[in-house]
Design a protein around this motif. Structure first.
Motif, mmCIF file in Angstrom:
data_model
loop_
_atom_site.group_PDB
_atom_site.id
_atom_site.type_symbol
_atom_site.label_atom_id
_atom_site.label_comp_id
_atom_site.label_asym_id
_atom_site.label_seq_id
_atom_site.Cartn_x
_atom_site.Cartn_y
_atom_site.Cartn_z
ATOM 1 N N PRO A 115 -39.714 70.703 70.605
ATOM 2 C CA PRO A 115 -39.423 71.803 70.065
ATOM 3 C C PRO A 115 -38.596 73.021 70.454
ATOM 4 O O PRO A 115 -38.824 72.975 71.851
ATOM 5 N N VAL A 116 -38.035 73.855 69.732
ATOM 6 C CA VAL A 116 -37.014 74.937 70.491
ATOM 7 C C VAL A 116 -37.517 76.040 69.408
ATOM 8 O O VAL A 116 -37.339 76.067 68.307
ATOM 9 N N ILE A 117 -37.679 77.201 70.083
ATOM 10 C CA ILE A 117 -37.889 78.678 69.566
ATOM 11 C C ILE A 117 -36.709 79.326 69.818
ATOM 12 O O ILE A 117 -36.048 79.619 70.779
ATOM 13 N N THR A 118 -36.230 79.582 68.453
ATOM 14 C CA THR A 118 -34.860 80.492 68.539
ATOM 15 C C THR A 118 -34.922 81.809 68.048
ATOM 16 O O THR A 118 -35.800 82.172 67.368
ATOM 17 N N SER A 119 -33.958 82.596 68.492
ATOM 18 C CA SER A 119 -33.767 83.769 68.053
ATOM 19 C C SER A 119 -32.521 84.165 67.283
ATOM 20 O O SER A 119 -31.282 83.682 67.477
ATOM 21 N N GLN A 120 -32.588 84.718 66.079
ATOM 22 C CA GLN A 120 -31.524 85.097 65.153
ATOM 23 C C GLN A 120 -31.662 86.323 64.410
ATOM 24 O O GLN A 120 -32.750 86.875 64.276
ATOM 25 N N HIS A 152 -35.337 88.196 64.970
ATOM 26 C CA HIS A 152 -36.409 87.345 64.510
ATOM 27 C C HIS A 152 -36.528 86.081 65.295
ATOM 28 O O HIS A 152 -35.631 85.305 65.443
ATOM 29 N N LEU A 153 -37.756 85.594 65.742
ATOM 30 C CA LEU A 153 -37.946 84.263 66.480
ATOM 31 C C LEU A 153 -38.683 83.368 65.275
ATOM 32 O O LEU A 153 -39.565 83.835 64.662
ATOM 33 N N MET A 154 -38.274 82.039 65.311
ATOM 34 C CA MET A 154 -38.923 80.981 64.541
ATOM 35 C C MET A 154 -38.744 79.619 65.289
ATOM 36 O O MET A 154 -38.160 79.672 66.347
ATOM 37 N N THR A 155 -39.500 78.769 64.876
ATOM 38 C CA THR A 155 -39.495 77.212 65.705
ATOM 39 C C THR A 155 -38.828 76.386 64.980
ATOM 40 O O THR A 155 -38.944 76.369 63.761
ATOM 41 N N VAL A 156 -37.897 75.472 65.510
ATOM 42 C CA VAL A 156 -37.232 74.361 64.999
ATOM 43 C C VAL A 156 -38.151 73.309 65.464
ATOM 44 O O VAL A 156 -38.271 72.836 66.449
ATOM 45 N N ILE A 157 -38.726 72.645 64.261
ATOM 46 C CA ILE A 157 -39.387 71.482 64.744
ATOM 47 C C ILE A 157 -39.086 70.071 63.950
ATOM 48 O O ILE A 157 -39.577 69.110 64.275
ATOM 49 N N GLY A 158 -37.769 70.340 63.423
ATOM 50 C CA GLY A 158 -37.211 68.925 63.019
ATOM 51 C C GLY A 158 -35.803 69.185 62.317
ATOM 52 O O GLY A 158 -35.424 70.258 62.029
ATOM 53 N N PHE A 159 -35.515 67.787 61.746
ATOM 54 C CA PHE A 159 -34.087 67.879 60.822
ATOM 55 C C PHE A 159 -34.451 66.741 59.683
ATOM 56 O O PHE A 159 -35.131 65.724 59.758
ATOM 57 N N THR A 160 -34.181 67.073 58.443
ATOM 58 C CA THR A 160 -34.254 66.409 57.432
ATOM 59 C C THR A 160 -33.067 65.153 57.401
ATOM 60 O O THR A 160 -32.001 65.355 58.284
ATOM 61 N N ALA A 161 -33.255 64.406 56.492
ATOM 62 C CA ALA A 161 -32.221 63.336 56.511
ATOM 63 C C ALA A 161 -30.859 63.843 56.255
ATOM 64 O O ALA A 161 -29.819 63.144 56.486
ATOM 65 N N ASP A 162 -30.601 64.816 55.561
ATOM 66 C CA ASP A 162 -29.536 65.442 55.240
ATOM 67 C C ASP A 162 -28.926 66.431 56.251
ATOM 68 O O ASP A 162 -28.073 66.925 56.254
ATOM 69 N N LYS A 179 -21.713 97.546 58.654
ATOM 70 C CA LYS A 179 -21.195 97.638 60.168
ATOM 71 C C LYS A 179 -21.437 96.192 60.896
ATOM 72 O O LYS A 179 -22.108 95.612 60.487
ATOM 73 N N VAL A 180 -20.660 96.316 62.020
ATOM 74 C CA VAL A 180 -20.597 95.054 62.721
ATOM 75 C C VAL A 180 -21.760 95.218 63.590
ATOM 76 O O VAL A 180 -21.928 96.051 64.463
ATOM 77 N N ARG A 181 -22.740 94.099 63.880
ATOM 78 C CA ARG A 181 -23.682 94.075 64.758
ATOM 79 C C ARG A 181 -23.489 92.676 65.707
ATOM 80 O O ARG A 181 -22.622 91.891 65.391
ATOM 81 N N GLY A 182 -24.469 92.764 66.591
ATOM 82 C CA GLY A 182 -24.443 91.501 67.535
ATOM 83 C C GLY A 182 -25.308 90.339 66.905
ATOM 84 O O GLY A 182 -26.143 90.449 66.203
ATOM 85 N N GLY A 183 -24.930 89.267 67.287
ATOM 86 C CA GLY A 183 -25.859 88.125 67.304
ATOM 87 C C GLY A 183 -26.371 87.712 68.565
ATOM 88 O O GLY A 183 -25.945 87.684 69.433
ATOM 89 N N THR A 184 -27.333 86.683 68.446
ATOM 90 C CA THR A 184 -27.988 86.305 69.799
ATOM 91 C C THR A 184 -27.146 85.220 70.694
ATOM 92 O O THR A 184 -27.365 84.971 71.786
ATOM 93 N N GLY A 185 -26.103 84.469 69.751
ATOM 94 C CA GLY A 185 -25.419 83.529 70.422
ATOM 95 C C GLY A 185 -26.094 82.472 71.177
ATOM 96 O O GLY A 185 -25.620 81.769 71.971
ATOM 97 N N GLY A 186 -26.993 81.917 70.310
ATOM 98 C CA GLY A 186 -27.829 80.595 70.627
ATOM 99 C C GLY A 186 -28.895 80.751 71.695
ATOM 100 O O GLY A 186 -29.642 79.936 72.206
#
Length: 465
Positions: free
Chosen positions: A362-367, A384-394, A434-441
């Motif tokens: 699994p992967v912990i992501t910041s966004q 915010h941090l959350m964890t990606v634990i999978g993907f659906t059939a779609d 206003k323009v802000r930054g993102g974490t870029g992955g």
């Protein structure tokens, strides 16, 4: 929901402003920069099995971890230790130093030893570099992690402190260090960033330095098992290319809500929305079967639900940042558990995440996002941090999102295209336009010291071993 992101929000705003204005930030106090000589190190190893290094154009990972790695550096009082898990320890201290902890006012004398890495040329001339480390720091010991870079014009940065770390909080207060800049690059909590990326200036190489400390007259020593950095140059973008879905799988990851802890432990940033990072880190360490003992949790007040989340918050808390969202501190916490590796890095696409999920990682992501940008979230966040634990059939993203009212509600399914964009972009609009930054992955990846062969192949293809 945010993980105490005020300073990281400042970083994002400053970088966007600098990119737009084409001017560098003002200089502040900085140590004199050592000369960084030209280097001829070859690029990192090619991936095995023909797996394409998806992130190679944007991200360079270099982590020192083997017995050979530790022997290749310049040691002053340290020694490389072989064995089941190689590391770096104090041999004969290089000397003593007095350190005044800015968060307690206490001055103490420590024996110390240092290790400096060879110069590493990044395969990606970088706008940002984030260091992370895995270390055992028994009571009476601590480490300082530093980085000195070389610019694309041949000049060098000072030695920047990237963190002062101890698992405990009785010897020193673990902390980042503010007000580090040479007028061309700045350390923002845990991220070294070029002040004006639009100028074309980049960090092309760097050295790392460790200083290991212990109580004088003892045989104690910290042991560092992994130390390295992720260098990256993510293009400015409000939207990112879509990656077609390729994996259907969901991992059985424990579910913990940060909101169960609202108002708990004000000394560790008061629980609730400030605890997304340690809550996510705890979910993943437990996925790998690593849990704190009853003795570890004895300090937690009786009757508190999921005391292990409080434990993670305490041991990731950055006394300078005044929050639990320091990225390398969360990786360092995860690696205090038996035989665990943990790094901070960036991934280039959801394809990278799918490859990890496919082999059980699994992967912990910041966004960051507005409430209208992520259907079903029900909130907006500047970080915010959350964890990606999978993907659906779609192809939609299955996430354990700690910003949920209770543990049962933590599992969420988010629309693939929305989630992909908010995680990978580097620019966004806030609620005021206003323009802000993102974490870029940006993400945390935790895995066992001895992964399965398929896991090892995927990690290696992403520059992680």
């Amino acid at each position: 929901m945010t993980s105490s992101t005020s300073r990281r929000t400042v970083l994002a705003a400053a970088l966007v402003a600098a990119a737009g204005a084409g001017t560098a930030s003002a200089a502040g106090p900085a140590a004199a920069a050592p000369a960084v000589p030209p280097e001829t190190a070859p690029p990192g190893p090619a991936p095995e099995g023909g797996v394409p290094p998806v992130t190679a154009p944007l991200v360079d990972n270099r982590f020192f971890r083997t017995y050979t790695d530790w022997r290749c550096g310049t040691a002053a009082g340290t020694r490389a230790v072989a064995g089941r898990r190689p590391g770096l320890e104090i041999a004969t201290p290089a000397g003593t130093t007095d350190h005044t902890d800015p968060h307690t006012g206490t001055t103490a004398t420590w024996e110390y030893a240092t290790w400096t890495s060879p110069l590493h040329r990044s395969t990606v001339p970088a706008t940002e570099v984030i260091a992370s480390w895995n270390a055992h720091t028994p009571a009476g010991t601590w480490i300082q992690a530093e980085l000195a870079g070389r610019y694309s014009d041949g000049t060098g940065t000072p030695w920047y402190v990237m963190g002062r770390w101890a698992f405990g909080d009785t010897d020193i207060r673990r902390a980042s260090v503010d007000d580090q800049t040479d007028g061309r690059s700045t350390v923002w909590t845990d991220t070294l960033a070029v002040d004006d990326p639009a100028s074309g200036l980049r960090l092309t190489a760097y050295r790392l330095r460790l200083t290991l400390h212990r109580t004088p007259g003892t045989r104690l020593t910290p042991t560092v098992h992994r130390f390295g950095a992720m260098a990256s140059d993510i293009p400015d973008r409000f939207t990112v290319p879509a990656a077609p879905p390729a994996v259907t799988r969901e991992l059985a990851v424990p579910r913990y809500s940060q909101n169960v802890h609202v108002g708990e432990y004000p000394e560790y940033d008061n629980g609730g929305e400030a605890w997304c990072s340690p809550t996510s880190s705890q979910m993943i360490t437990e996925y790998w079967g690593r849990v704190p003992t009853a003795e570890d949790l004895a300090w937690v007040k009786p009757g508190i639900a999921d005391p292990q989340v409080c434990h993670a918050a305490r041991h990731t808390f950055d006394y300078q940042y005044e929050g639990c969202g320091n990225w390398p501190f969360n990786a360092a916490y995860a690696a205090t558990y038996r035989d665990m590796n943990a790094v901070v890095t960036r991934l280039g696409s959801l394809t990278d995440v799918e490859r990890l999920i496919a082999v059980g990682i699994p992967v912990i992501t910041s966004q960051s996002f507005l409430a209208t940008e992520l259907t079903g979230a029900g909130y907006g966040t500047s970080g915010h941090l959350m964890t990606v634990i999978g993907f659906t059939a779609d192809g939609d993203v299955v996430a354990n999102d700690p910003a949920s009212p209770d543990n049962e509600a933590v599992r969420r399914v988010y629309r693939r295209r929305e989630w992909e964009n908010i995680w990978l972009r580097t620019k966004r609009y806030d609620a005021n336009g206003k323009v802000r930054g993102g974490t870029g992955g940006v993400c945390y990846i935790f895995w066992p010291v001895r992964p399965a062969p398929g896991q090892r192949r995927v990690l290696r293809s992403l520059g992680l071993e």
